[in-house]
Design an enzyme around this catalytic site. Structure first.
Site, PDB file in Angstrom:
ATOM      1  N   ARG A 226       0.853  -1.188   0.000  1.00 42.35           N
ATOM      2  CA  ARG A 226       0.000   0.000   0.000  1.00 42.35           C
ATOM      3  C   ARG A 226       0.889   1.239   0.000  1.00 42.35           C
ATOM      4  O   ARG A 226       1.652   1.455   0.935  1.00 42.35           O
ATOM      5  CB  ARG A 226      -0.897  -0.008   1.240  1.00 42.35           C
ATOM      6  CG  ARG A 226      -1.692   1.270   1.460  1.00 42.35           C
ATOM      7  CD  ARG A 226      -2.558   1.169   2.716  1.00 42.35           C
ATOM      8  NE  ARG A 226      -3.353   2.370   2.942  1.00 42.35           N
ATOM      9  CZ  ARG A 226      -3.068   3.300   3.855  1.00 42.35           C
ATOM     10  NH1 ARG A 226      -2.014   3.177   4.656  1.00 42.35           N
ATOM     11  NH2 ARG A 226      -3.834   4.363   3.982  1.00 42.35           N
TER      12      ARG A 226
ATOM     13  N   HIS B 195      -2.691  10.934   0.639  1.00 41.72           N
ATOM     14  CA  HIS B 195      -2.190  10.747   2.005  1.00 41.72           C
ATOM     15  C   HIS B 195      -1.548  12.072   2.430  1.00 41.72           C
ATOM     16  O   HIS B 195      -0.356  12.161   2.665  1.00 41.72           O
ATOM     17  CB  HIS B 195      -1.207   9.570   2.052  1.00 41.72           C
ATOM     18  CG  HIS B 195      -0.977   8.994   3.419  1.00 41.72           C
ATOM     19  ND1 HIS B 195      -1.130   7.648   3.702  1.00 41.72           N
ATOM     20  CD2 HIS B 195      -0.582   9.564   4.574  1.00 41.72           C
ATOM     21  CE1 HIS B 195      -0.833   7.431   4.990  1.00 41.72           C
ATOM     22  NE2 HIS B 195      -0.488   8.575   5.536  1.00 41.72           N
TER      23      HIS B 195
ATOM     24  N   GLU C 278      -7.300   8.687   6.147  1.00 42.84           N
ATOM     25  CA  GLU C 278      -7.569   9.375   7.410  1.00 42.84           C
ATOM     26  C   GLU C 278      -8.047  10.820   7.253  1.00 42.84           C
ATOM     27  O   GLU C 278      -7.346  11.761   7.674  1.00 42.84           O
ATOM     28  CB  GLU C 278      -6.324   9.337   8.309  1.00 42.84           C
ATOM     29  CG  GLU C 278      -5.848   7.925   8.608  1.00 42.84           C
ATOM     30  CD  GLU C 278      -4.763   7.884   9.681  1.00 42.84           C
ATOM     31  OE1 GLU C 278      -4.248   8.943  10.068  1.00 42.84           O
ATOM     32  OE2 GLU C 278      -4.439   6.781  10.139  1.00 42.84           O
TER      33      GLU C 278
ATOM     34  N   ASN D 199      -7.301   2.004   9.994  1.00 39.85           N
ATOM     35  CA  ASN D 199      -5.989   2.233  10.613  1.00 39.85           C
ATOM     36  C   ASN D 199      -6.194   2.248  12.116  1.00 39.85           C
ATOM     37  O   ASN D 199      -6.908   3.108  12.637  1.00 39.85           O
ATOM     38  CB  ASN D 199      -5.405   3.580  10.171  1.00 39.85           C
ATOM     39  CG  ASN D 199      -5.010   3.587   8.702  1.00 39.85           C
ATOM     40  OD1 ASN D 199      -5.118   2.577   8.009  1.00 39.85           O
ATOM     41  ND2 ASN D 199      -4.542   4.727   8.224  1.00 39.85           N
TER      42      ASN D 199
ATOM     43  N   TYR E 190      -4.331   2.180  15.937  1.00 43.04           N
ATOM     44  CA  TYR E 190      -3.133   2.248  16.785  1.00 43.04           C
ATOM     45  C   TYR E 190      -3.460   2.016  18.260  1.00 43.04           C
ATOM     46  O   TYR E 190      -2.761   1.286  18.938  1.00 43.04           O
ATOM     47  CB  TYR E 190      -2.404   3.583  16.566  1.00 43.04           C
ATOM     48  CG  TYR E 190      -1.769   3.611  15.186  1.00 43.04           C
ATOM     49  CD1 TYR E 190      -0.546   3.005  14.953  1.00 43.04           C
ATOM     50  CD2 TYR E 190      -2.448   4.159  14.097  1.00 43.04           C
ATOM     51  CE1 TYR E 190       0.017   2.960  13.687  1.00 43.04           C
ATOM     52  CE2 TYR E 190      -1.891   4.117  12.818  1.00 43.04           C
ATOM     53  CZ  TYR E 190      -0.671   3.512  12.618  1.00 43.04           C
ATOM     54  OH  TYR E 190      -0.123   3.454  11.372  1.00 43.04           O
TER      55      TYR E 190
ATOM     56  N   GLU F  48      -3.455   0.010   8.205  1.00 51.58           N
ATOM     57  CA  GLU F  48      -2.287   0.378   9.014  1.00 51.58           C
ATOM     58  C   GLU F  48      -2.456  -0.181  10.421  1.00 51.58           C
ATOM     59  O   GLU F  48      -3.539  -0.075  10.999  1.00 51.58           O
ATOM     60  CB  GLU F  48      -2.128   1.903   9.162  1.00 51.58           C
ATOM     61  CG  GLU F  48      -1.669   2.615   7.925  1.00 51.58           C
ATOM     62  CD  GLU F  48      -1.506   4.126   8.134  1.00 51.58           C
ATOM     63  OE1 GLU F  48      -1.283   4.564   9.286  1.00 51.58           O
ATOM     64  OE2 GLU F  48      -1.608   4.851   7.140  1.00 51.58           O
TER      65      GLU F  48
HETATM   66  C1  FCB Z   1      -1.292   7.410  10.717  1.00 57.32           C
HETATM   67  C2  FCB Z   1      -0.830   7.894   9.363  1.00 57.32           C
HETATM   68  C3  FCB Z   1       0.513   7.365   8.943  1.00 57.32           C
HETATM   69  C4  FCB Z   1       1.469   7.272  10.117  1.00 57.32           C
HETATM   70  C5  FCB Z   1       0.839   6.558  11.276  1.00 57.32           C
HETATM   71  C6  FCB Z   1       1.748   6.386  12.458  1.00 57.32           C
HETATM   72  O1  FCB Z   1      -2.148   8.357  11.262  1.00 57.32           O
HETATM   73  O2  FCB Z   1      -1.766   7.531   8.364  1.00 57.32           O
HETATM   74  O3  FCB Z   1       0.989   8.167   7.899  1.00 57.32           O
HETATM   75  O4  FCB Z   1       1.908   8.533  10.434  1.00 57.32           O
HETATM   76  O5  FCB Z   1      -0.306   7.239  11.673  1.00 57.32           O
END
Ligand code: FCB
Length: 464
Positions: free
Chosen positions: A87, A131, A176, A305, A307, A371
């Site tokens: 990607r 992006h 995002e 995505n 985290y 992600e």
């Molecule tokens: C996301 C972004 C990516 C990277 C990660 C850690 O928000 O899409 O570009 O910065 O976080």
């Protein structure tokens, strides 16, 4: 050569079917460098990086990972990891300098070569059209808060699509939009660094409109079938306690973080509670007739995505429910778990929770993890290896969380690790390393970390 990972936490391997897509991800501004080459013009990030104090250490993307010049070696590296897919994003100011007018052949040629190189390596290219590197001229004309930017985006998308649609199956419009709108126009910690609530609300709507316009235009022009998607960053927004104030804060956070994107995309309407909240402060999404039909145009997959998950409180540290401007407090209270180098809590169970919730609230929409990953303070050992047990464990526990969600019915079709390479981490510059491959920025040497070897071995085991 080819050592196997020493630290090998296991994953619920059997739960990933053969058709599951395994991949790695990057984005243009974070890795390419070559910002003034072959006709590329500045993006809002080139400009923002020059604002004193905007980016840690005064870092910028002028060279980054020098991927623009090292692309064939980087594709060979991707192939060596045994993944199915890569990607990457296309830099708008490379393909359409200034954000208007015809394509720049030299800029498009780079992505043309990249796609060919990937296909020759048997790696499936997943193209993200945006992006975050908006051409600076479009920001000068109003940026995403201006309606015209949505039309400019669809126009640019077609330049890329016309060139690549014969070989690329999978296109994603935006990465995002919450970050573009909220961090860029409300909080101001991302480019273009504005702090204007109504600008952010307008940006949300025009990003979504741009997604819809581009998706419709691409689909109308296809010479063979493709799958289209959009990627959102999502976590969980749980109330910090059962109090009415905390529950309301969690509602607002979830509404502004997730539902104002997914409700219009899937159901063609903004959530009524958020529309009412906005009306209370005199603002509204700038919806024109027909917009929501365009925004809710069908798409095939949702990029997720993830985290970390958060809790929200409706009071500040002094116990006040409203801030100095009279706005209700929505305060993030991070779960009490170990943290990554970003100070982000490690919350794999919230990943399962999110995916199951998406399956419940937005059924019938295949999910792809576009992600997931973590920054840690890696140390390069004397023998040149990087033994990142922490990142390896993060990946393993989060993959297990995906398997759990799948077992509970969530239709997750793929997983892309963020990121292939250590890279330019936006406002944090090069200080935070998310790569599964280490980059020495002085020599541009790439060294797969243990986590990369572990991922490679895990995919191979699952496929065996
Ligand atoms: C996301 C972004 C990516 C990277 C990660 C850690 O928000 O899409 O570009 O910065 O976080």
């Amino acid at each position: 050569m080819n050592p196997t990972a020493r630290f090998a936490p296991s994953v619920a391997e059997v739960d990933f079917p053969p058709a599951f897509t395994w991949g790695v991800a990057t984005s243009s501004y974070q890795i390419e460098g070559a910002v003034a080459e072959d006709g590329r013009t500045p993006s809002i990030w080139d400009t923002f990086c020059r604002v004193p104090g905007a980016v840690a250490n005064g870092d910028h993307g002028d060279v980054a990972c020098d991927h623009y010049h090292r692309m064939p070696q980087d594709v060979a590296l991707i192939k060596s990891l045994g993944v199915d897919a890569y990607r990457f994003s296309v830099a708008w100011p490379r393909v359409q300098p200034g954000g208007r007018g015809p394509a720049n052949p030299a800029g498009l040629a780079f992505y043309d070569r990249l796609v060919d190189e990937l296909l020759a390596a048997d790696v499936d290219p997943w193209v993200t059209l945006y992006h975050w590197d908006l051409p600076q001229e479009l920001e000068d004309a109003g940026g995403w808060p201006a309606r015209d930017t949505a039309y400019r985006f669809a126009d640019y998308a077609m330049l890329v699509f016309d060139k690549l649609q014969d070989r690329v199956d999978t296109f994603s419009t935006l990465n995002e939009p919450w970050c573009s709108a909220w961090l860029g126009y409300q909080v101001g910690v991302h480019a273009p660094g504005r702090r204007d609530h109504d600008a952010a609300i307008n940006a949300v709507h025009h990003l979504l409109l741009g997604h819809g316009l581009a998706t419709q235009a691409m689909r109308a022009a296809e010479t063979r079938p493709h799958t289209y998607g959009i990627t959102l960053n999502m976590g969980t927004a749980d109330p910090a306690s059962d109090s009415a104030a905390d529950r309301d804060a969690a509602r607002r956070a979830d509404g502004m973080g997730t539902r104002i994107y997914l409700d219009p995309l899937r159901y063609g309407r903004y959530p009524a509670d958020i529309v009412a909240d906005l009306a209370e402060r005199g603002s509204a999404f700038p919806v024109q007739e027909g917009d929501l039909d365009i925004i809710s145009t069908p798409f095939e997959w949702l990029g997720v995505n993830f985290y970390f998950g958060q809790n929200f409180a409706g009071t500040d540290e002094q116990g006040r429910t409203h801030d100095d401007n009279g706005e209700p407090v929505v305060r993030s209270v991070l779960p009490d778990t170990p943290r990554t180098a970003m100070d982000w809590p490690i919350t794999p169970e919230r990943f399962t929770q999110l995916l199951v919730r998406l399956h419940r609230d937005y059924p019938g929409l295949p999910l792809v993890i576009t992600e997931n990953g973590a920054a840690f303070a890696d140390e390069v050992a004397a023998d040149g290896t990087v033994r990142d047990d922490d990142r390896t464990e993060y990946l393993a526990t989060h993959l297990a969380a995906v398997a759990d969600a799948r077992a509970q019915g969530a239709d997750v079709r793929g997983y892309f690790a963020w990121s292939l390479l250590d890279n330019f981490e936006w406002a944090y510059g090069y200080a935070k390393r998310f790569g599964i491959v280490h980059v020495d920025y002085d020599t541009q040497t790439r060294t797969p970390k243990q986590s990369a070897l572990w991922l490679r071995d895990t995919i191979a085991r699952i496929r065996a």
